[in-house]
Scaffold this motif. Structure first.
Motif, PDB file in Angstrom:
ATOM      1  N   HIS A  35       1.803  33.735  -1.046  1.00 58.56           N
ATOM      2  CA  HIS A  35       1.709  33.562   0.400  1.00 58.56           C
ATOM      3  C   HIS A  35       2.795  34.306   1.160  1.00 58.56           C
ATOM      4  O   HIS A  35       3.923  34.422   0.689  1.00 58.56           O
ATOM      5  N   ARG A  51       5.393  34.349   4.361  1.00 61.13           N
ATOM      6  CA  ARG A  51       6.251  33.293   4.890  1.00 61.13           C
ATOM      7  C   ARG A  51       5.491  32.456   5.923  1.00 61.13           C
ATOM      8  O   ARG A  51       5.612  31.242   5.955  1.00 61.13           O
ATOM      9  N   ARG A  95       3.165  30.025   4.254  1.00 60.74           N
ATOM     10  CA  ARG A  95       3.936  28.903   3.684  1.00 60.74           C
ATOM     11  C   ARG A  95       4.284  27.892   4.774  1.00 60.74           C
ATOM     12  O   ARG A  95       4.186  26.680   4.566  1.00 60.74           O
ATOM     13  N   SER A 123       2.860  24.043   5.218  1.00 61.94           N
ATOM     14  CA  SER A 123       3.768  22.894   5.352  1.00 61.94           C
ATOM     15  C   SER A 123       3.407  22.019   6.551  1.00 61.94           C
ATOM     16  O   SER A 123       3.800  20.849   6.599  1.00 61.94           O
TER      17      SER A 123
END
Length: 174
Positions: free
Chosen positions: A79, A81, A84, A88
């Motif tokens: 992935h 950034r 990611r 999250s």
């Protein structure tokens, strides 16, 4: 080409009856509302998620009325950034009532061709598309409204295919 703003696109949620579906195809997005929280996340700082309040209110209202809001996020592994960070946060979307699935690009069914020039889109009730447009840096320019029945039907077929093979968020382990 006429583009509507993200706020105008969000008002489309007041008019659909059953299902809103978002196909996300980018590994990075640029949105002024996300700039600060994304920068905080990259620095490891906490977030109060206040920037999501309007979306949270909209999604909770829409899903409480029995309408569905779904997304398939087609992503590159490993992935970026941004993805990611997005991953999250997805538990917040789920808590709002959205249903989100992930589809790694290497698992795309053979021969998949993305309509509307490979842009992201929202499909409302199999009748209206809001096709996202971005600048060279990935900043959101706005959405183009498409009501052409052939294009809408092509997107609905792709939605059904990708939804069937995408991995539910709770099961997706990046």
């Amino acid at each position: 080409m006429d583009l509507i703003t993200p706020a105008q696109r969000d008002r489309l949620f007041d008019h659909f009856e059953r299902d809103a579906f978002h196909l996300e195809l980018r590994d990075d997005y640029g949105s002024p509302v996300e700039d600060t929280p994304y920068a905080r996340w990259q620095r490891g700082e906490p977030d109060d998620y206040a920037w999501l309040d309007a979306w949270t209110e909209l999604m909770k209202r829409v899903t409480a009325e029995g309408r569905t809001v779904r997304r398939v996020r087609v992503v590159t592994e490993p992935h970026s950034r941004y993805v990611r960070w997005e991953h999250s946060l997805t538990h917040l979307n789920i808590a709002m009532g959205e249903d989100i699935r992930w589809l790694p690009r290497h698992l795309l069914p053979e021969g998949v061709d993305f309509p509307v020039h490979g842009n992201d889109w929202w499909l409302y009730d199999d009748r209206l598309l809001a096709v996202g447009h971005f600048d060279a840096e990935g900043r959101v320019l706005g959405s183009e409204i498409v009501e052409d029945s052939g294009t809408v039907a092509e997107c609905a077929r792709l939605r059904d295919l990708l939804w069937a093979v995408a991995i539910p968020h709770a099961e997706y382990q990046p």
